[in-house]
Write a protein that holds these residues in place. Structure first.
Motif, mmCIF file in Angstrom:
data_model
loop_
_atom_site.group_PDB
_atom_site.id
_atom_site.type_symbol
_atom_site.label_atom_id
_atom_site.label_comp_id
_atom_site.label_asym_id
_atom_site.label_seq_id
_atom_site.Cartn_x
_atom_site.Cartn_y
_atom_site.Cartn_z
ATOM 1 N N SER A 214 6.105 5.075 -4.434
ATOM 2 C CA SER A 214 6.766 6.258 -4.586
ATOM 3 C C SER A 214 8.416 5.919 -4.081
ATOM 4 C CB SER A 214 6.118 7.026 -3.280
ATOM 5 O OG SER A 214 6.327 6.574 -2.018
ATOM 6 N N GLY A 215 9.154 7.144 -4.275
ATOM 7 C CA GLY A 215 10.482 7.211 -4.009
ATOM 8 C C GLY A 215 11.232 7.811 -4.772
ATOM 9 N N ASP A 216 12.431 7.706 -4.945
ATOM 10 C CA ASP A 216 13.455 8.643 -5.729
ATOM 11 C C ASP A 216 14.363 7.641 -6.141
ATOM 12 O OD1 ASP A 216 14.965 11.684 -5.354
ATOM 13 O OD2 ASP A 216 15.247 10.312 -6.821
ATOM 14 N N VAL A 217 14.046 7.264 -7.483
ATOM 15 C CA VAL A 217 15.096 6.206 -8.011
ATOM 16 C C VAL A 217 16.559 6.756 -8.177
ATOM 17 C CG1 VAL A 217 15.462 4.914 -10.300
ATOM 18 C CG2 VAL A 217 13.058 5.261 -9.350
ATOM 19 N N ALA A 218 16.761 7.901 -8.484
ATOM 20 C CA ALA A 218 18.113 8.492 -8.405
ATOM 21 C C ALA A 218 18.618 8.773 -7.194
ATOM 22 C CB ALA A 218 17.949 9.905 -8.983
ATOM 23 N N LYS A 219 18.025 8.481 -6.157
ATOM 24 C CA LYS A 219 18.623 8.162 -4.715
ATOM 25 C C LYS A 219 18.344 6.791 -4.219
ATOM 26 C CE LYS A 219 17.479 13.035 -3.297
ATOM 27 N NZ LYS A 219 17.109 14.048 -2.227
ATOM 28 N N ASN A 220 18.240 5.703 -5.295
ATOM 29 C CA ASN A 220 17.939 4.439 -4.917
ATOM 30 C C ASN A 220 17.053 4.116 -3.756
ATOM 31 O OD1 ASN A 220 20.044 4.649 -6.821
ATOM 32 N ND2 ASN A 220 21.713 4.148 -5.567
ATOM 33 N N THR A 221 16.095 4.662 -3.883
ATOM 34 C CA THR A 221 15.145 4.291 -2.562
ATOM 35 C C THR A 221 13.734 4.371 -3.393
ATOM 36 O OG1 THR A 221 14.727 6.917 -2.133
ATOM 37 C CG2 THR A 221 16.216 5.278 -0.862
ATOM 38 N N VAL A 222 12.763 3.225 -2.791
ATOM 39 C CA VAL A 222 11.537 3.162 -3.127
ATOM 40 C C VAL A 222 10.595 2.640 -1.980
ATOM 41 C CG1 VAL A 222 11.996 0.774 -3.771
ATOM 42 C CG2 VAL A 222 9.929 2.134 -5.144
ATOM 43 N N TYR A 223 9.342 2.933 -1.993
ATOM 44 C CA TYR A 223 8.530 2.501 -1.023
ATOM 45 C C TYR A 223 7.061 2.145 -1.544
ATOM 46 C CZ TYR A 223 11.433 6.061 1.197
ATOM 47 O OH TYR A 223 12.661 6.858 1.641
ATOM 48 N N LEU A 224 6.324 1.330 -0.768
ATOM 49 C CA LEU A 224 5.310 0.782 -1.156
ATOM 50 C C LEU A 224 4.174 1.008 -0.057
ATOM 51 C CD1 LEU A 224 3.922 -0.748 -3.559
ATOM 52 C CD2 LEU A 224 4.250 -2.935 -2.244
ATOM 53 N N GLN A 225 3.323 1.760 -0.266
ATOM 54 C CA GLN A 225 2.260 2.120 0.745
ATOM 55 C C GLN A 225 1.075 1.031 0.430
ATOM 56 O OE1 GLN A 225 2.069 3.953 3.329
ATOM 57 N NE2 GLN A 225 0.280 3.046 4.016
ATOM 58 N N MET A 226 0.714 0.215 1.262
ATOM 59 C CA MET A 226 -0.349 -0.627 1.018
ATOM 60 C C MET A 226 -1.583 -0.532 2.044
ATOM 61 S SD MET A 226 2.198 -4.131 0.609
ATOM 62 C CE MET A 226 2.493 -4.043 2.212
ATOM 63 N N ASN A 227 -2.597 -0.053 1.438
ATOM 64 C CA ASN A 227 -3.891 0.318 2.036
ATOM 65 C C ASN A 227 -4.735 -0.758 1.740
ATOM 66 O OD1 ASN A 227 -2.504 2.496 3.143
ATOM 67 N ND2 ASN A 227 -3.268 3.828 1.487
ATOM 68 N N ARG A 228 -5.972 -0.785 2.729
ATOM 69 C CA ARG A 228 -6.925 -1.771 2.418
ATOM 70 C C ARG A 228 -6.596 -3.287 2.102
ATOM 71 N NH1 ARG A 228 -9.091 1.683 -1.703
ATOM 72 N NH2 ARG A 228 -9.858 0.013 -2.578
ATOM 73 N N LEU A 229 -5.707 -3.802 2.929
ATOM 74 C CA LEU A 229 -4.855 -4.878 2.718
ATOM 75 C C LEU A 229 -6.073 -6.011 2.831
ATOM 76 C CD1 LEU A 229 -1.689 -4.359 4.786
ATOM 77 C CD2 LEU A 229 -1.933 -5.220 2.233
ATOM 78 N N GLU A 230 -5.785 -7.206 1.928
ATOM 79 C CA GLU A 230 -6.749 -8.331 1.970
ATOM 80 C C GLU A 230 -5.661 -9.566 2.353
ATOM 81 O OE1 GLU A 230 -7.895 -8.123 -2.035
ATOM 82 O OE2 GLU A 230 -9.238 -6.410 -1.595
ATOM 83 N N PRO A 231 -6.403 -10.673 3.022
ATOM 84 C CA PRO A 231 -5.604 -11.731 3.060
ATOM 85 C C PRO A 231 -4.747 -12.202 1.809
ATOM 86 C CG PRO A 231 -7.908 -11.953 3.973
ATOM 87 C CD PRO A 231 -7.826 -10.829 3.245
ATOM 88 N N GLU A 232 -5.645 -11.966 0.689
ATOM 89 C CA GLU A 232 -4.706 -12.452 -0.564
ATOM 90 C C GLU A 232 -3.669 -11.632 -0.742
ATOM 91 O OE1 GLU A 232 -8.869 -13.616 -0.414
ATOM 92 O OE2 GLU A 232 -8.110 -11.449 -0.248
ATOM 93 N N ASP A 233 -3.204 -10.618 -0.094
ATOM 94 C CA ASP A 233 -1.998 -9.926 -0.348
ATOM 95 C C ASP A 233 -0.986 -10.516 0.482
ATOM 96 O OD1 ASP A 233 -4.033 -6.854 -0.282
ATOM 97 O OD2 ASP A 233 -3.257 -7.814 -1.928
ATOM 98 N N THR A 234 -1.148 -11.598 1.140
ATOM 99 C CA THR A 234 -0.196 -12.394 1.927
ATOM 100 C C THR A 234 0.760 -12.938 0.954
ATOM 101 O OG1 THR A 234 -1.315 -12.745 3.913
ATOM 102 C CG2 THR A 234 0.255 -14.261 3.553
ATOM 103 N N ALA A 235 1.935 -12.487 1.354
ATOM 104 C CA ALA A 235 2.976 -12.795 0.429
ATOM 105 C C ALA A 235 4.794 -12.437 1.187
ATOM 106 C CB ALA A 235 3.124 -12.429 -0.973
#
Length: 114
Positions: free
Chosen positions: A70-91
């Motif tokens: 989500s976010g507002d590209v025109a305002k130069n901001t972005v978010y990443l909400q990460m749910n149900r994380l798994e060990p394979e998401d480690t990075a």
């Protein structure tokens, strides 16, 4: 020079959630899209998600249904909400923006313990 700063990484148990944030600055031109890549140890960088200036979003199959960009590209901001994380998401998660070229942040570590 375009600069991106990420925040929000950390250590979480499997099944937990984290929210990453990214802010871009210094662009003389309109940013067309912003998004996230990630790179796990000894693996190639993997595209995760993007959002366009028009608000369209897309996701890698590996995160679809668990991550939300989500976010507002025109305002130069972005978010990443990460749910149900798994060990394979480690990075290390890298924010990027697309202007005439792609610009990258320094990355933020996400570690998911089993």
């Amino acid at each position: 020079q375009v600069q991106l700063v990420e925040s929000g990484g950390g250590l979480v148990q499997a099944g937990g959630s984290l929210r990453l944030s990214c802010a871009a600055s210094g662009s003389r031109f309109r940013i067309n899209a912003m998004g996230w890549y990630r790179q796990a140890p000894e693996k190639q960088r993997e595209w995760v998600a993007l959002i366009t200036s028009g608000g369209s979003t897309s996701y890698a199959d590996s995160v679809k249904g668990r991550f939300t960009i989500s976010g507002d590209v025109a305002k130069n901001t972005v978010y990443l909400q990460m749910n149900r994380l798994e060990p394979e998401d480690t990075a290390v998660y890298y924010c990027y923006c697309t202007v005439l070229y792609n610009y990258w942040g320094q990355g933020t570590q996400v570690t998911v313990s089993s």
